[in-house]
Design a protein around this motif. Structure first.
Motif, PDB file in Angstrom:
ATOM      1  N   ASP A   1       0.714  -0.973  -0.230  1.00 38.55           N
ATOM      2  CA  ASP A   1       0.138  -0.127   0.027  1.00 38.55           C
ATOM      3  C   ASP A   1       0.923   1.185   0.086  1.00 38.55           C
ATOM      4  OD1 ASP A   1      -2.040   1.586   0.115  1.00 38.55           O
ATOM      5  OD2 ASP A   1      -3.142   0.651   1.761  1.00 38.55           O
ATOM      6  N   SER A   2       0.220   2.202  -0.705  1.00 36.34           N
ATOM      7  CA  SER A   2       0.984   3.648  -0.671  1.00 36.34           C
ATOM      8  C   SER A   2       0.579   4.575   0.185  1.00 36.34           C
ATOM      9  CB  SER A   2       1.171   4.060  -2.158  1.00 36.34           C
ATOM     10  OG  SER A   2       2.050   3.279  -2.726  1.00 36.34           O
ATOM     11  N   TYR A   3       0.872   5.558   0.854  1.00 40.80           N
ATOM     12  CA  TYR A   3       0.503   6.407   1.655  1.00 40.80           C
ATOM     13  C   TYR A   3       0.909   7.738   1.344  1.00 40.80           C
ATOM     14  CZ  TYR A   3      -0.429   2.187   4.113  1.00 40.80           C
ATOM     15  OH  TYR A   3      -0.843   1.119   4.324  1.00 40.80           O
ATOM     16  N   VAL A   4      -0.146   8.529   1.092  1.00 34.73           N
ATOM     17  CA  VAL A   4       0.105  10.132   0.838  1.00 34.73           C
ATOM     18  C   VAL A   4      -0.881  10.873   1.636  1.00 34.73           C
ATOM     19  CG1 VAL A   4       0.394  11.800  -1.280  1.00 34.73           C
ATOM     20  CG2 VAL A   4      -0.340   9.080  -1.639  1.00 34.73           C
ATOM     21  N   VAL A   5      -0.496  11.640   2.442  1.00 38.10           N
ATOM     22  CA  VAL A   5      -1.390  12.397   3.171  1.00 38.10           C
ATOM     23  C   VAL A   5      -0.786  13.684   3.542  1.00 38.10           C
ATOM     24  CG1 VAL A   5      -0.323  11.515   5.369  1.00 38.10           C
ATOM     25  CG2 VAL A   5      -2.798  12.377   5.342  1.00 38.10           C
ATOM     26  N   LYS A   6      -1.707  14.676   3.500  1.00 38.90           N
ATOM     27  CA  LYS A   6      -1.308  16.170   3.851  1.00 38.90           C
ATOM     28  C   LYS A   6      -2.244  16.460   5.047  1.00 38.90           C
ATOM     29  CE  LYS A   6      -0.240  18.327  -0.465  1.00 38.90           C
ATOM     30  NZ  LYS A   6      -0.871  18.970  -1.664  1.00 38.90           N
ATOM     31  N   PRO A   7      -1.869  17.126   6.010  1.00 41.05           N
ATOM     32  CA  PRO A   7      -0.432  17.271   6.406  1.00 41.05           C
ATOM     33  C   PRO A   7       0.348  15.958   6.885  1.00 41.05           C
ATOM     34  CG  PRO A   7      -1.594  17.928   8.165  1.00 41.05           C
ATOM     35  CD  PRO A   7      -2.562  17.664   7.379  1.00 41.05           C
ATOM     36  N   ILE A   8       1.547  15.866   6.747  1.00 44.06           N
ATOM     37  CA  ILE A   8       2.358  14.555   7.076  1.00 44.06           C
ATOM     38  C   ILE A   8       2.308  14.244   8.496  1.00 44.06           C
ATOM     39  CG2 ILE A   8       3.586  14.331   4.927  1.00 44.06           C
ATOM     40  CD1 ILE A   8       5.977  15.731   6.077  1.00 44.06           C
ATOM     41  N   PHE A   9       2.227  15.435   9.468  1.00 45.75           N
ATOM     42  CA  PHE A   9       1.898  14.974  10.785  1.00 45.75           C
ATOM     43  C   PHE A   9       0.660  15.464  11.276  1.00 45.75           C
ATOM     44  CE2 PHE A   9       6.537  16.198   9.907  1.00 45.75           C
ATOM     45  CZ  PHE A   9       6.970  15.176  10.580  1.00 45.75           C
ATOM     46  N   PHE A  10      -0.137  14.816  12.104  1.00 47.76           N
ATOM     47  CA  PHE A  10      -1.460  15.152  12.605  1.00 47.76           C
ATOM     48  C   PHE A  10      -1.633  14.784  13.991  1.00 47.76           C
ATOM     49  CE2 PHE A  10      -2.535  10.957  11.530  1.00 47.76           C
ATOM     50  CZ  PHE A  10      -1.902  10.727  10.060  1.00 47.76           C
ATOM     51  N   PRO A  11      -2.504  15.129  14.787  1.00 48.14           N
ATOM     52  CA  PRO A  11      -2.574  14.675  16.370  1.00 48.14           C
ATOM     53  C   PRO A  11      -2.291  13.337  16.386  1.00 48.14           C
ATOM     54  CG  PRO A  11      -4.426  16.184  15.654  1.00 48.14           C
ATOM     55  CD  PRO A  11      -3.559  16.017  14.424  1.00 48.14           C
ATOM     56  N   ASP A  12      -1.125  13.053  17.374  1.00 52.55           N
ATOM     57  CA  ASP A  12      -0.946  11.819  17.809  1.00 52.55           C
ATOM     58  C   ASP A  12      -0.285  10.705  16.873  1.00 52.55           C
ATOM     59  OD1 ASP A  12      -1.429  12.270  20.452  1.00 52.55           O
ATOM     60  OD2 ASP A  12      -2.538  10.423  20.631  1.00 52.55           O
ATOM     61  N   SER A  13      -0.133  11.282  15.461  1.00 51.67           N
ATOM     62  CA  SER A  13       0.001  10.430  14.561  1.00 51.67           C
ATOM     63  C   SER A  13       0.924  11.006  13.351  1.00 51.67           C
ATOM     64  CB  SER A  13      -0.810   9.498  14.071  1.00 51.67           C
ATOM     65  OG  SER A  13      -0.656   8.454  13.564  1.00 51.67           O
ATOM     66  N   ASP A  14       1.239  10.385  12.522  1.00 58.45           N
ATOM     67  CA  ASP A  14       2.082  10.935  11.048  1.00 58.45           C
ATOM     68  C   ASP A  14       1.997   9.867  10.115  1.00 58.45           C
ATOM     69  OD1 ASP A  14       4.234   9.319  11.553  1.00 58.45           O
ATOM     70  OD2 ASP A  14       4.624  10.645  13.268  1.00 58.45           O
ATOM     71  N   ILE A  15       2.359  10.166   9.048  1.00 53.21           N
ATOM     72  CA  ILE A  15       2.499   9.266   7.800  1.00 53.21           C
ATOM     73  C   ILE A  15       3.334   8.058   7.955  1.00 53.21           C
ATOM     74  CG2 ILE A  15       4.368  10.632   6.474  1.00 53.21           C
ATOM     75  CD1 ILE A  15       2.864  10.020   3.963  1.00 53.21           C
ATOM     76  N   GLY A  16       4.098   8.206   9.084  1.00 46.02           N
ATOM     77  CA  GLY A  16       5.070   6.956   9.244  1.00 46.02           C
ATOM     78  C   GLY A  16       4.356   5.944   9.833  1.00 46.02           C
ATOM     79  N   LYS A  17       3.689   6.321  10.928  1.00 46.78           N
ATOM     80  CA  LYS A  17       2.794   5.425  11.763  1.00 46.78           C
ATOM     81  C   LYS A  17       1.480   4.675  10.666  1.00 46.78           C
ATOM     82  CE  LYS A  17       0.252   5.024  15.796  1.00 46.78           C
ATOM     83  NZ  LYS A  17      -0.598   5.686  16.867  1.00 46.78           N
ATOM     84  N   LEU A  18       0.988   5.869  10.101  1.00 51.93           N
ATOM     85  CA  LEU A  18      -0.009   5.435   8.914  1.00 51.93           C
ATOM     86  C   LEU A  18       0.402   4.455   8.195  1.00 51.93           C
ATOM     87  CD1 LEU A  18      -2.979   6.097   8.296  1.00 51.93           C
ATOM     88  CD2 LEU A  18      -1.958   7.733   6.783  1.00 51.93           C
ATOM     89  N   SER A  19       1.551   4.313   7.741  1.00 55.04           N
ATOM     90  CA  SER A  19       2.346   3.578   6.492  1.00 55.04           C
ATOM     91  C   SER A  19       2.428   2.058   7.206  1.00 55.04           C
ATOM     92  CB  SER A  19       3.608   3.937   5.922  1.00 55.04           C
ATOM     93  OG  SER A  19       4.392   4.128   6.886  1.00 55.04           O
ATOM     94  N   ILE A  20       2.530   1.937   8.345  1.00 55.05           N
ATOM     95  CA  ILE A  20       2.871   0.741   9.101  1.00 55.05           C
ATOM     96  C   ILE A  20       1.457   0.111   9.447  1.00 55.05           C
ATOM     97  CG2 ILE A  20       3.776  -0.485  11.058  1.00 55.05           C
ATOM     98  CD1 ILE A  20       5.983   0.566   8.880  1.00 55.05           C
ATOM     99  N   CYS A  21       0.659   1.183  10.035  1.00 54.18           N
ATOM    100  CA  CYS A  21      -0.642   0.511  10.614  1.00 54.18           C
ATOM    101  C   CYS A  21      -1.494   0.087   9.201  1.00 54.18           C
ATOM    102  CB  CYS A  21      -1.262   1.457  11.200  1.00 54.18           C
ATOM    103  SG  CYS A  21      -0.469   2.141  12.815  1.00 54.18           S
ATOM    104  N   GLY A  22      -1.400   0.833   8.377  1.00 55.17           N
ATOM    105  CA  GLY A  22      -2.271   0.384   7.264  1.00 55.17           C
ATOM    106  C   GLY A  22      -2.002  -0.871   6.676  1.00 55.17           C
ATOM    107  N   THR A  23      -0.582  -1.133   6.457  1.00 62.00           N
ATOM    108  CA  THR A  23      -0.343  -2.435   5.717  1.00 62.00           C
ATOM    109  C   THR A  23      -0.348  -3.759   6.915  1.00 62.00           C
ATOM    110  OG1 THR A  23       1.125  -1.368   4.337  1.00 62.00           O
ATOM    111  CG2 THR A  23       1.940  -3.514   4.918  1.00 62.00           C
TER     112      THR A  23
END
Ligand code: SF4
Lengths: 381, 353
Positions: free
Chosen positions: A76-98
């Motif tokens: 899965d690919s992750y694109v999100v704006k903004p890359i940091f958001f409350p309690d989380s960020d694109i990094g966490k998202l990219s692991i959780c999603g997969t």
């Protein structure tokens, strides 16, 4: 293909058969809704077709040893704006999603490959922060990052105008704003013995089965909307972004008999339920008043004209189980930190008028709940 | 709490059923109401004789075809960065949509507030904000223009396509063919303008009205208030949405609109040109008018078979349009009513097929 789309039964699709795909890709081909499903079935499947891919599950079952499927594989690919958001960020998202795509197939996530496409101009502290977050999340999900790749791409100046002094006074530019990175993660997991025979799948479900969810819907998208700072809201919403394997392992250890699971990400709960109903060729009815939701999410979606049923989640799982097992599963879910607000939200029914998902509204009437079409766009009020 | 709301809903629905004795047509003026009525299943629980019709209260839907074409024309000149609310992106113009223009490289930015569009005002290229919306949107846009003025941001323009609700209601109330018995008035617009601008609906046209909130229960209550006025033959402007609306409205917002704009004729989709129903920049701010600054050639609109105009007048409901759900869907909208989250066709498509 994370998008869990499938070639729909010809009947339910009849209405849109007259349409052609547009000649160019527009943004709503990425929204998780019907256009994306058509892109997948009419372009990707056309070219990549094979029996494993065609199942359109969250991750692919692989027969590595000759017998029953024992491994799951996903990307899965992750694109999100903004890359940091409350309690989380694109990094966490990219692991959780997969890892969640593996977990909902009953697999224990083992290894992850990660690829970064970084736009020039990204600050090193931002990149560090993202990597630390990837490492933390991987650790808590029990997976190892075993290989990776990096590319840097040019920045188009018209995309992010450099803020002038006056504009800096009017707007505040925080960390991460205007920085762009695309993270792709690929994961492999081993299917837990309890979920091997048969494997979790929409094929297992029957009329009368119950539908459960492990908590409030819409938190992730709500958090992102607020983090963009485009609206003047006082509320603060945390993304629900979390690896679900722990919860699912708890259910497996307690010998909970689960028929299938799916994570309602892009397109939200409504879209996921439609995918399940269509794959099972059955219907699902859910009760509006039983769906767990935070007040703040309801509040902002009312203001923007969004429907939380279509808002993305990143730490939610929809579980379908036999009615006689549902209450026990619910009790166990509620004891887990990721399941405190779990609820039974509906049940599997026969399809009605060719439509899969039905919502019993809070004033006591019933209406169809269709999959997302295009984007949800904020209203102009 | 949840149980009580279902119970209250039941009681209100029963009361509504009791008072409806003859065919009655009510118009929910605001698109947000249309959406809520569809989403909560109110329509199905109404007596057969009571028809709820959507009105002209969807800002994108009432924007004239020629105005949409003007924006697309501007996008094609590549002389400006266009900043617009997302709603407008997929509205079909005569030849294209902003979404398609953007996919082909036009410099178009989706913004969530007018203030954001100031960011795109560069030295080389001006930013043009597409000003659609009603009395609710106008104050924030006025605020942005004042800010731009104070900060001497020169490369910034607004295309003023604003509309005012009361003049449109006059057109509908005075049209004998439409036979609307009462109006469910918009909560948000009324929060700004208060109750007085609607008074003519009662004084001249004897139409019962209720300014109504957006929860299912609000709407049921609003409908009941109107039906009761009909039954008692005592029309008035009732305020159901008391928690947000007061008699005189938001005076600060009214003041800022007055300071920046003056009223003008405006063309509405389906309703034609209505006197004093639009806003134009007052002289002091005239330099911000994008329409005066850019000369754009607008193509002659081609007929599409879209009946948005009739939908906005309440003379048909969306399924009566021959294209509805067959050719026209949210993925392939033929008219704006299928695009906007407040559009009646989109609401019917999403919730009532
Ligand atoms: S269904 Fe489509 S074509 Fe028909 S009136 Fe609505 S928007 Fe126009």
């Amino acid at each position: 293909m994370r998008d869990k789309s499938k070639v729909k039964s010809q009947k339910s699709k009849a209405k849109s058969q007259t349409l052609k795909l547009d000649s160019r890709i527009t943004l709503d081909y990425g929204s998780g809704g019907r256009k994306m499903h058509r892109l997948i079935s009419e372009i990707f499947i056309k070219h990549f077709n094979n029996p494993i891919l065609r199942k359109f599950e969250d991750s692919a079952e692989l027969e590595i040893q000759k017998s029953k499927p024992d491994y799951c594989f996903t990307i899965d690919s992750y694109v999100v704006k903004p890359i940091f958001f409350p309690d989380s960020d694109i990094g966490k998202l990219s692991i959780c999603g997969t890892v969640n795509d593996l977990a909902v197939k009953g697999a224990k996530p083992l290894y992850i490959a990660v690829s970064f496409v970084i736009q020039e101009g990204m600050s090193l502290p931002s990149l560090e922060k993202i990597c630390a977050s990837i490492a933390n999340t991987a650790k808590s999900a029990g997976v190892m990052i075993v290989t990776g790749d990096t590319k840097v791409i040019e920045r188009h100046s018209q995309d992010q105008p450099r803020p002038s002094r006056i504009k800096q006074e009017i707007f505040s530019y925080e960390q991460g704003r205007g920085e762009e990175i695309i993270i792709t993660t690929c994961g492999i997991g081993k299917i837990l013995p309890d979920f091997r025979n048969p494997t979790l799948s929409a094929k297992n479900i029957n009329i009368g089965d119950k539908v459960l969810i492990n908590g409030n819907i819409g938190d992730h998208e709500g958090a992102i909307i607020l983090a963009r700072g485009q609206f003047d809201f006082k509320a603060r919403i945390k993304s629900d972004c979390a690896p679900l394997y722990g919860l699912i392992e708890t259910l497996a250890k307690a010998k909970c008999r689960i028929k299938m699971m799916r994570d309602p990400t892009r397109g939200g709960l409504a879209t996921t339920l439609n995918e399940i109903a269509d794959a099972a060729k059955l219907g699902i009815s859910i009760n509006e008043t039983d769906i767990p939701m935070q007040k703040s999410v309801k509040g902002i979606s009312d203001i923007l004209g969004f429907d939380p049923l279509y808002m993305a989640n990143e730490g939610k799982v929809v579980i379908i189980a036999d009615a006689k097992d549902a209450n026990r599963i619910l009790r166990i879910m509620k004891k887990h930190p990721l399941g405190k607000n779990s609820a039974i939200i509906g049940e599997v029914i026969r399809r009605k008028h060719g439509l899969g998902v039905w919502l019993n509204t809070k004033i006591g009437s019933q209406r169809p709940l269709l999959e997302l079409e295009g984007f949800q766009i904020p209203r102009i009020c | 709490m949840i149980k009580t709301s279902a119970k209250t809903a039941r009681i209100l629905i029963d009361k509504i059923n009791e008072v409806v004795k003859r065919p009655i047509k009510l118009m929910e003026v605001c698109g947000t109401h249309t959406n809520a009525i569809s989403a909560s299943g109110i329509r199905q629980s109404m007596p057969k004789k009571l028809q709820l019709l959507s009105g002209p209260g969807c800002p994108v839907c009432v924007t004239a075809q020629s105005d949409i074409d003007w924006v697309i024309g501007l996008a094609r000149t590549d002389k400006a960065v266009i900043a617009t609310f997302g709603d407008l992106m997929r509205v079909p113009g005569t030849e294209s949509t902003l979404e398609k223009e953007k996919a082909q490289g036009a410099n178009i930015r989706v913004v969530y507030s007018c203030l954001d569009s100031l960011k795109y005002a560069e030295d080389k290229k001006p930013a043009v904000f597409i000003g659609v919306g009603f009395e609710t949107t106008a104050p924030t846009i006025a605020g942005t223009v004042i800010k731009a003025h104070a900060n001497k941001i020169k490369n910034f323009y607004v295309a003023p396509f604003f509309k005012l609700i009361p003049p449109a209601l006059r057109v509908i109330a005075s049209n004998p063919g439409l036979k609307i018995d009462g109006f469910i008035l918009p909560g948000h617009v009324s929060t700004i303008i208060g109750k007085r601008p609607y008074q003519f609906l009662v004084d001249q046209y004897r139409k019962p009205c209720a300014i109504t909130g957006f929860e299912a229960l609000d709407i049921l209550q609003g409908i009941y208030l109107i039906l009761k006025q009909l039954k008692d033959r005592k029309p008035e402007i009732a305020i159901q949405y008391e928690r947000s609306v007061n008699q005189q409205g938001n005076l600060t917002a009214q003041k800022i609109i007055k300071a920046v704009f003056k009223t003008t004729h405006a063309e509405w989709r389906g309703l034609g040109v209505i006197k004093d129903s639009g806003l134009l920049f007052a002289n002091k701010f005239a330099r911000y008018d994008a329409r005066a600054h850019f000369t754009i050639k607008v193509p002659k609109p081609k007929p599409t078979g879209c009946r948005c105009g009739d939908v906005l007048l309440g003379s048909i409901i969306p399924p009566q349009c021959g294209l509805f759900a067959k050719i026209c869907t949210p993925s392939n909208p033929i008219g704006p009513c299928m695009v906007s989250s407040e559009g009646a066709c989109a609401a019917y498509y999403k919730y009532e097929r």
